[in-house]
Design an enzyme around this catalytic site. Sequence first.
Site, PDB file in Angstrom:
ATOM      1  N   SER A 157       0.839  -1.189   0.000  1.00 12.66           N
ATOM      2  CA  SER A 157       0.000   0.000   0.000  1.00 12.66           C
ATOM      3  C   SER A 157       0.873   1.237   0.000  1.00 12.66           C
ATOM      4  O   SER A 157       2.034   1.196   0.436  1.00 12.66           O
ATOM      5  CB  SER A 157      -0.894   0.001   1.246  1.00 12.66           C
ATOM      6  OG  SER A 157      -1.504   1.258   1.448  1.00 12.66           O
ATOM      7  N   TYR A 183       0.095  -0.123  10.601  1.00 13.21           N
ATOM      8  CA  TYR A 183      -0.273  -0.482   9.231  1.00 13.21           C
ATOM      9  C   TYR A 183       0.905  -0.234   8.292  1.00 13.21           C
ATOM     10  O   TYR A 183       1.237  -1.084   7.447  1.00 13.21           O
ATOM     11  CB  TYR A 183      -1.487   0.332   8.793  1.00 13.21           C
ATOM     12  CG  TYR A 183      -1.961   0.028   7.395  1.00 13.21           C
ATOM     13  CD1 TYR A 183      -2.491  -1.225   7.081  1.00 13.21           C
ATOM     14  CD2 TYR A 183      -1.899   0.990   6.381  1.00 13.21           C
ATOM     15  CE1 TYR A 183      -2.939  -1.512   5.790  1.00 13.21           C
ATOM     16  CE2 TYR A 183      -2.349   0.705   5.099  1.00 13.21           C
ATOM     17  CZ  TYR A 183      -2.862  -0.545   4.807  1.00 13.21           C
ATOM     18  OH  TYR A 183      -3.292  -0.830   3.539  1.00 13.21           O
TER      19      TYR A 183
END
Length: 317
Positions: A157, A183
């Site tokens: 990501s 994350y």
Amino acid sequence: MTPAFGAHSTTDEVLAGVDLTGRRVLVTGVSAGLGVETARALVAHGAQVVGAARDLAKAKTATEPARAGAALGGSLELVELDLASLASVRACAKGLMADGRAFDMVICNAGVMATPFGRTTDGFETQFGTNHLGHFVLANRIASRMAPGARLVCLSSAGHRFSDVDLDDPNFERTPYAEFVAYGRSKTANVLFAVEFDRRHRPRGVRATAVHPGGIHTELGRHMSPEVIRQMTDAAQASQAAGQFVWKTIPQGVATSVWAAAVAPADRVGGQYCEDCHVAERQTETGARGGVQPYALDPDRARALWAKSEAMVGETF
């Protein structure tokens, strides 16, 4: 010559004219969002897809359209996989190995995002344990079933820019927990894993790459409040060089995964980080939307993460 695709390309556009008959593919996370679309697109082009999911009942319902749209001998079967449990990961891998059939593509699509602090069954921080360590064990345990010419695609990501990995404190035992830092660590780990897997398996013709699908509304954002989503959209808009930030559709989000797995030249994407159906450039500018941070492609960092991951899961690959 490979056609030019971009941010708005869809799975069907990327796979137009591509015959995947006889190609066997493992896709994790086929109970919702990107995983379902990945399975649908590959099955529609003749691939034999093995879809892995924690909730098999949910996955069966979600993938009915994929089975209905099977063509050219394409098929879809489901296997159980809970990436937050190494026992489940190992059981899944054992079943895939016992089956005996080789894989031409492995797409590590499943993941969680911005979860409250928690731990997996094995005591790892939830995001690092699920997004990275679960796939690390799964892919390594079935690596010998990846045929020459096969590709491993790890979904990362743009969130990797939130943080490098922390090899000294991966479980936030000493570091204050922050959802997006965690994350970011896990998404950087996805890239570094692909870099080192590619280095190790390149001599036998197996390549690995990491991809950023783009900004997409899926169940991945279930832990994010509407206010956080709005703030992220505003931040993306502020860093957009030209034009207005637009969320991608799910077929647009999956396009880079299938492009990297089945369309792009292996030497072009191997060991790289891809976005919008192209290999991303290294980018150190703060606030830039595109590109990959150099630390995510650092080969020494990738080797160090591999060793740390082996120590954490208690296996040497």
